[in-house]
Design an enzyme around this catalytic site. Structure first.
Site, PDB file in Angstrom:
ATOM      1  N   LYS A 115      58.304  -8.298  46.584  1.00 48.37           N
ATOM      2  CA  LYS A 115      57.763  -8.643  47.899  1.00 48.37           C
ATOM      3  C   LYS A 115      57.042  -9.988  47.867  1.00 48.37           C
ATOM      4  CE  LYS A 115      57.575  -4.264  50.248  1.00 48.37           C
ATOM      5  NZ  LYS A 115      56.795  -3.271  50.954  1.00 48.37           N
ATOM      6  N   LYS A 197      69.756  -1.933  46.221  1.00 51.88           N
ATOM      7  CA  LYS A 197      69.552  -0.766  47.087  1.00 51.88           C
ATOM      8  C   LYS A 197      69.723  -1.144  48.553  1.00 51.88           C
ATOM      9  CE  LYS A 197      64.713  -0.818  48.274  1.00 51.88           C
ATOM     10  NZ  LYS A 197      63.485  -0.193  48.590  1.00 51.88           N
ATOM     11  N   LYS A 200      65.965  -1.966  54.466  1.00 52.09           N
ATOM     12  CA  LYS A 200      65.822  -2.346  55.871  1.00 52.09           C
ATOM     13  C   LYS A 200      65.571  -3.836  56.031  1.00 52.09           C
ATOM     14  CE  LYS A 200      61.493   0.181  55.602  1.00 52.09           C
ATOM     15  NZ  LYS A 200      60.829   1.383  55.956  1.00 52.09           N
TER      16      LYS A 200
HETATM   17  P1  TYM Z   1      59.635   3.012  52.489  1.00 54.28           P
HETATM   18  O1  TYM Z   1      59.106   3.036  53.875  1.00 54.28           O
HETATM   19  O2  TYM Z   1      60.137   1.738  51.939  1.00 54.28           O
HETATM   20  O3  TYM Z   1      60.793   4.071  52.361  1.00 54.28           O
HETATM   21  C1  TYM Z   1      60.648   5.403  52.819  1.00 54.28           C
HETATM   22  C2  TYM Z   1      61.365   6.354  51.884  1.00 54.28           C
HETATM   23  O4  TYM Z   1      62.756   6.034  51.843  1.00 54.28           O
HETATM   24  C3  TYM Z   1      63.169   5.921  50.477  1.00 54.28           C
HETATM   25  N1  TYM Z   1      64.266   4.920  50.396  1.00 54.28           N
HETATM   26  C4  TYM Z   1      65.450   5.154  49.830  1.00 54.28           C
HETATM   27  N2  TYM Z   1      65.963   6.242  49.245  1.00 54.28           N
HETATM   28  C5  TYM Z   1      67.224   6.150  48.772  1.00 54.28           C
HETATM   29  N3  TYM Z   1      67.988   5.043  48.869  1.00 54.28           N
HETATM   30  C6  TYM Z   1      67.499   3.924  49.445  1.00 54.28           C
HETATM   31  N4  TYM Z   1      68.272   2.843  49.549  1.00 54.28           N
HETATM   32  C7  TYM Z   1      66.178   3.946  49.965  1.00 54.28           C
HETATM   33  N5  TYM Z   1      65.404   3.036  50.603  1.00 54.28           N
HETATM   34  C8  TYM Z   1      64.221   3.658  50.852  1.00 54.28           C
HETATM   35  C9  TYM Z   1      61.920   5.487  49.737  1.00 54.28           C
HETATM   36  O5  TYM Z   1      61.998   5.776  48.365  1.00 54.28           O
HETATM   37  C10 TYM Z   1      60.850   6.283  50.445  1.00 54.28           C
HETATM   38  O6  TYM Z   1      60.771   7.589  49.912  1.00 54.28           O
HETATM   39  N6  TYM Z   1      55.477   2.965  49.776  1.00 54.28           N
HETATM   40  C11 TYM Z   1      56.370   3.815  50.516  1.00 54.28           C
HETATM   41  C12 TYM Z   1      55.723   4.576  51.637  1.00 54.28           C
HETATM   42  C13 TYM Z   1      54.522   5.377  51.244  1.00 54.28           C
HETATM   43  C14 TYM Z   1      54.546   6.647  50.605  1.00 54.28           C
HETATM   44  C15 TYM Z   1      53.189   7.017  50.484  1.00 54.28           C
HETATM   45  C16 TYM Z   1      55.569   7.458  50.141  1.00 54.28           C
HETATM   46  C17 TYM Z   1      53.233   5.048  51.478  1.00 54.28           C
HETATM   47  N7  TYM Z   1      52.419   6.034  51.028  1.00 54.28           N
HETATM   48  C18 TYM Z   1      52.840   8.213  49.890  1.00 54.28           C
HETATM   49  C19 TYM Z   1      55.197   8.659  49.530  1.00 54.28           C
HETATM   50  C20 TYM Z   1      53.844   9.027  49.409  1.00 54.28           C
HETATM   51  C21 TYM Z   1      57.469   2.958  51.135  1.00 54.28           C
HETATM   52  O7  TYM Z   1      57.266   1.806  51.375  1.00 54.28           O
HETATM   53  O8  TYM Z   1      58.566   3.641  51.493  1.00 54.28           O
END
Ligand code: TYM
Length: 334
Positions: A115, A197, A200
């Site tokens: 990032k 991966k 978004k």
């Molecule tokens: P974020 O918002 O980037 O993504 C949300 C969830 O989607 C999963 N994910 C994927 N899984 C499989 N293949 C992919 N290509 C893919 N892209 C995204 C992510 O692994 C995630 O589970 N930091 C976290 C959000 C967060 C969080 C938390 C999660 C904040 N606090 C506490 C769990 C517990 C994030 O940015 O996810």
């Protein structure tokens, strides 16, 4: 534990357009696990501002995400679905945990490096301490399990390290959480570059299936998906594009990779890609319809936000008060 159930915590950022990766890697598992656990699902808007956001857009997306959680099948009467920014304990616990986290640990986080490279003009302290806020989210609710995609593995490891360090000093304050990865779909790859991966923030819109893409767009993106010249549908590392399509197909149909390979034996890539597209449409179309329906019911969504925000605040404060006492803050006079 909450009552006789273990606790589950997870969250998603309300930034950008959610992708099929978010759905298959996270949301789908949340729904599958929701009956077994006492669940908390945050719309993690505090995390979102580590990257510059348009305020009106962020508000809109946060509400759309909360609505999506419900549309995907999370019953807000049984699951606590809430905005992270409505529960002050997240920021308060994050501060305390910051004082128990080392710069060296945070320096190793690959997501921070990625990032920081992407937003070189805004490498703020929040971006650096992002994993500590994530640890606070999880530890605040004494979560036993955290269903996420594989990209969050490092963040779960640091959460466990912080919890263990804190417990080592002050006694058993935090439950040390376990990550949960689904059997299929824990890492959905880009349709244009299967070594990366699905994300978004990808600049190429053909690389990702967005959850709100219409059926024609979904079919077109799958037709254009990058594969290889092997002309065989096999599940193996040497064919990462096809492997990713098989994963997507399995996650959407419930079939196994072996069954899929058998089903498409001697069939061409074109036919397979269409089948994958159709499988995805059959999952996303009903989801989109439910989102559209729920969005109209403003009063209902408002009531969920209020009720669950209060519920989350109640449980968060229980842990927070305990932690504040442990570290030596003076007790509140009632
Ligand atoms: P974020 O918002 O980037 O993504 C949300 C969830 O989607 C999963 N994910 C994927 N899984 C499989 N293949 C992919 N290509 C893919 N892209 C995204 C992510 O692994 C995630 O589970 N930091 C976290 C959000 C967060 C969080 C938390 C999660 C904040 N606090 C506490 C769990 C517990 C994030 O940015 O996810």
């Amino acid at each position: 534990m909450l009552g006789d159930k273990k606790v589950l915590y997870s969250g998603m950022q309300a930034t950008g357009n959610l992708t099929l990766g978010n759905y298959l890697g996270a949301l789908k598992n949340w729904v599958a696990l929701s009956d077994q656990y006492e669940c908390f699902y945050g719309v993690v808007d505090l995390h979102s501002i580590t990257v510059r956001q348009d305020p009106a857009e962020l508000r809109k997306r946060a509400r759309a995400l909360l609505t999506l959680y419900i549309a995907a099948g999370l019953d807000p009467e049984k699951n606590c679905i809430y905005y992270q920014s409505h529960v002050s304990g997240h920021a308060e616990l994050a501060w305390i945990l910051n004082c128990f986290t080392y710069m060296g640990e945070l320096n190793r986080m690959t997501q921070f490096k990625d990032k920081a490279a992407k937003h070189a003009d805004n490498i703020n302290a929040g971006l650096f301490t992002y994993p500590v806020l994530m640890a606070a989210d999880i530890l605040l609710y004494q979560a036993d399990v955290v269903p996420v995609g594989v990209d969050q593995m490092q963040h779960l490891e640091i959460t466990r390290d912080i919890a263990q360090r804190f417990n080592g000093i002050y006694g058993d304050v935090f439950t040390v959480p376990e990550a949960y990865f689904g059997k299929v779909g824990a890492k959905i790859m880009s349709l244009q570059d299967p070594s990366r991966k699905m994300s978004k923030s990808d600049e190429n819109p053909n690389a990702s299936i967005y959850l709100m893409d219409d059926p024609d767009t979904i079919m077109r993106k799958f037709k254009r998906a990058v594969t290889d010249s092997e002309s065989q549908i096999l599940y193996r590392e040497e064919q990462p594009g096809i492997k990713n399509l098989i994963d997507i197909y399995c996650a959407c149909t419930g079939k196994t990779a072996e069954e899929t390979v058998r089903e498409f034996d001697q069939k061409g890539y074109g036919e397979f890609k269409s089948a994958v597209g159709e499988a995805v449409v059959s999952v996303l179309k009903p989801l989109q319809d439910r989102v559209a329906e729920l969005t109209k019911d403003k009063a209902y969504i408002d009531s969920v936000i209020k009720k669950n925000g209060e519920k989350a605040q109640y449980f968060a404060n229980k842990t927070l008060r305990k932690v504040q006492k442990k570290v030596g803050f003076p007790e509140r006079i009632r």
